[in-house]
Design an enzyme around this catalytic site. Structure first.
Site, PDB file in Angstrom:
ATOM      1  N   ASN A  72       7.443 -25.877 -16.271  1.00  0.00           N
ATOM      2  CA  ASN A  72       8.412 -24.799 -16.449  1.00  0.00           C
ATOM      3  C   ASN A  72       9.644 -25.317 -17.191  1.00  0.00           C
ATOM      4  O   ASN A  72      10.511 -25.956 -16.597  1.00  0.00           O
ATOM      5  CB  ASN A  72       8.804 -24.219 -15.086  1.00  0.00           C
ATOM      6  N   TRP A  73       9.726 -24.997 -18.473  1.00  0.00           N
ATOM      7  CA  TRP A  73      10.845 -25.478 -19.286  1.00  0.00           C
ATOM      8  C   TRP A  73      12.154 -24.746 -19.015  1.00  0.00           C
ATOM      9  O   TRP A  73      13.215 -25.187 -19.453  1.00  0.00           O
ATOM     10  CB  TRP A  73      10.506 -25.315 -20.767  1.00  0.00           C
ATOM     11  N   LYS A  74      12.083 -23.601 -18.360  1.00  0.00           N
ATOM     12  CA  LYS A  74      13.275 -22.774 -18.147  1.00  0.00           C
ATOM     13  C   LYS A  74      13.913 -22.462 -19.514  1.00  0.00           C
ATOM     14  O   LYS A  74      13.187 -22.306 -20.502  1.00  0.00           O
ATOM     15  CB  LYS A  74      14.232 -23.452 -17.172  1.00  0.00           C
ATOM     16  N   HIS A 122      10.401 -16.469  -9.649  1.00  0.00           N
ATOM     17  CA  HIS A 122      11.053 -17.773  -9.516  1.00  0.00           C
ATOM     18  C   HIS A 122      12.384 -17.599  -8.793  1.00  0.00           C
ATOM     19  O   HIS A 122      13.056 -16.572  -8.935  1.00  0.00           O
ATOM     20  CB  HIS A 122      11.265 -18.395 -10.895  1.00  0.00           C
ATOM     21  N   GLU A 125      15.227 -18.663  -9.339  1.00  0.00           N
ATOM     22  CA  GLU A 125      16.368 -18.368 -10.222  1.00  0.00           C
ATOM     23  C   GLU A 125      16.388 -16.899 -10.622  1.00  0.00           C
ATOM     24  O   GLU A 125      17.464 -16.302 -10.766  1.00  0.00           O
ATOM     25  CB  GLU A 125      16.301 -19.284 -11.448  1.00  0.00           C
ATOM     26  N   GLU A 157       8.394 -23.267  -3.555  1.00  0.00           N
ATOM     27  CA  GLU A 157       9.527 -24.011  -4.084  1.00  0.00           C
ATOM     28  C   GLU A 157      10.700 -23.913  -3.107  1.00  0.00           C
ATOM     29  O   GLU A 157      11.392 -22.903  -3.061  1.00  0.00           O
ATOM     30  CB  GLU A 157       9.927 -23.495  -5.466  1.00  0.00           C
ATOM     31  N   GLY A 204      16.069 -29.004  -8.860  1.00  0.00           N
ATOM     32  CA  GLY A 204      17.103 -29.535  -9.733  1.00  0.00           C
ATOM     33  C   GLY A 204      18.207 -30.283  -9.024  1.00  0.00           C
ATOM     34  O   GLY A 204      19.233 -30.603  -9.619  1.00  0.00           O
ATOM     35  N   SER A 223      11.890 -30.868  -7.892  1.00  0.00           N
ATOM     36  CA  SER A 223      12.163 -32.276  -8.206  1.00  0.00           C
ATOM     37  C   SER A 223      10.901 -33.136  -8.191  1.00  0.00           C
ATOM     38  O   SER A 223      10.885 -34.252  -7.661  1.00  0.00           O
ATOM     39  CB  SER A 223      13.226 -32.843  -7.249  1.00  0.00           C
ATOM     40  N   GLY A 231       9.822 -28.711 -13.114  1.00  0.00           N
ATOM     41  CA  GLY A 231      10.975 -28.294 -13.882  1.00  0.00           C
ATOM     42  C   GLY A 231      11.467 -29.377 -14.820  1.00  0.00           C
ATOM     43  O   GLY A 231      10.920 -29.593 -15.897  1.00  0.00           O
ATOM     44  N   GLY A 232      12.528 -30.086 -14.426  1.00  0.00           N
ATOM     45  CA  GLY A 232      13.188 -31.055 -15.293  1.00  0.00           C
ATOM     46  C   GLY A 232      12.261 -32.088 -15.899  1.00  0.00           C
ATOM     47  O   GLY A 232      12.399 -32.451 -17.079  1.00  0.00           O
TER      48      GLY A 232
END
Length: 246
Positions: A11-13, A95, A97, A163, A169, A208, A229-230
């Site tokens: 997931n690049w966001k 998600h 967010e 999640e 993050g 993470s 994610g990151g």
């Protein structure tokens, strides 16, 4: 029943321009060797066509969100049909967010998942608790209530991503045992909803995830991959995670 193939949903966001996305894909193609896990890149919709053309064979693409509407006067939204037209396989819905910043409810998440399935996309339905809920010991109850609401009327072609919001993050990671506790509870809820097919459905962990912890998390009986994610933004980290799951 055979354990489902591990899925790494990257997931690049809101990161990488289309030009940067294609460069990333070329770098991945130069180093990637297909392994035990399936890879799928959840990129901004504007980057999906170029990504699909550039990624190595066997790596899928998916959307980060989808409209609950078929088409029409919904400025700024992306339909499931549009995602399918650029060869997306998956789409993330619900998600944390989106739930936090856009007020998305379980009802809306379920509508998006149903719309995705109507166009042969597999929705990755996200659920999970905040730190306050976990500290009260209500994380299982909260997450399962969210799951049931988000799967209302949704067919069995679905992936669930657990999640814990407090681990996204932040550098804090739920232990492998934490991930398994919720994954097992989610699996049982999926059995109630879908019967025996629940054994073949994938339950992912997100929060993470990195090359040094992914193997222990994905080794858990009910964890079938990760929503990353990151660590998805760097090719070296993606290769590291892919290799760790061989």
């Amino acid at each position: 029943m055979t354990r489902p193939r591990t899925l790494l949903a990257l997931n690049w966001k809101m990161n990488k321009t289309p030009t940067e996305a294609k460069a990333w894909a070329r770098d991945l193609a130069g180093e990637f060797t297909r392994g035990a896990a399936e890879l799928a890149v959840m990129a901004p919709a504007i980057s999906l066509p170029g990504l699909k053309e550039t990624l190595p064979g066997g790596v899928d693409v998916g959307g980060q969100d989808v409209s609950p509407h078929e088409s029409g006067a919904y400025t700024g939204e992306i339909s499931a049909g549009m995602l399918r037209d650029v060869n997306a396989t998956y789409v993330v819905v619900g998600h944390s967010e989106r739930r936090e910043y856009h007020g998305e409810t379980d009802v809306l998440v379920a509508a998006k998942a149903r719309q995705a399935q109507a166009h042969n996309l597999t929705p990755i339905v996200c659920v999970g608790e905040g730190l306050d809920v976990r500290e009260r010991g209500e994380h299982v109850t909260h997450t399962l209530a969210q799951l049931r609401g988000s799967l209302e009327g949704v067919g069995e072609n679905v992936v669930v991503a657990y999640e814990p919001v407090w681990a996204i993050g932040t550098g804090k990671t739920a232990t492998a045992e934490d991930a398994e506790e919720l994954a097992a509870a989610i699996r049982e809820a999926l059995r109630e909803l879908y019967g025996e097919v629940a054994e073949s459905l994938r339950v992912l962990y997100g929060g993470s995830v990195k090359p040094d912890n992914i193997a222990s998390i994905c080794a858990q009986p009910n964890v079938n991959g990760a929503l990353v994610g990151g660590a998805s933004l760097k090719v070296a980290d993606v290769i590291g995670m892919n290799d760790a799951l061989r």
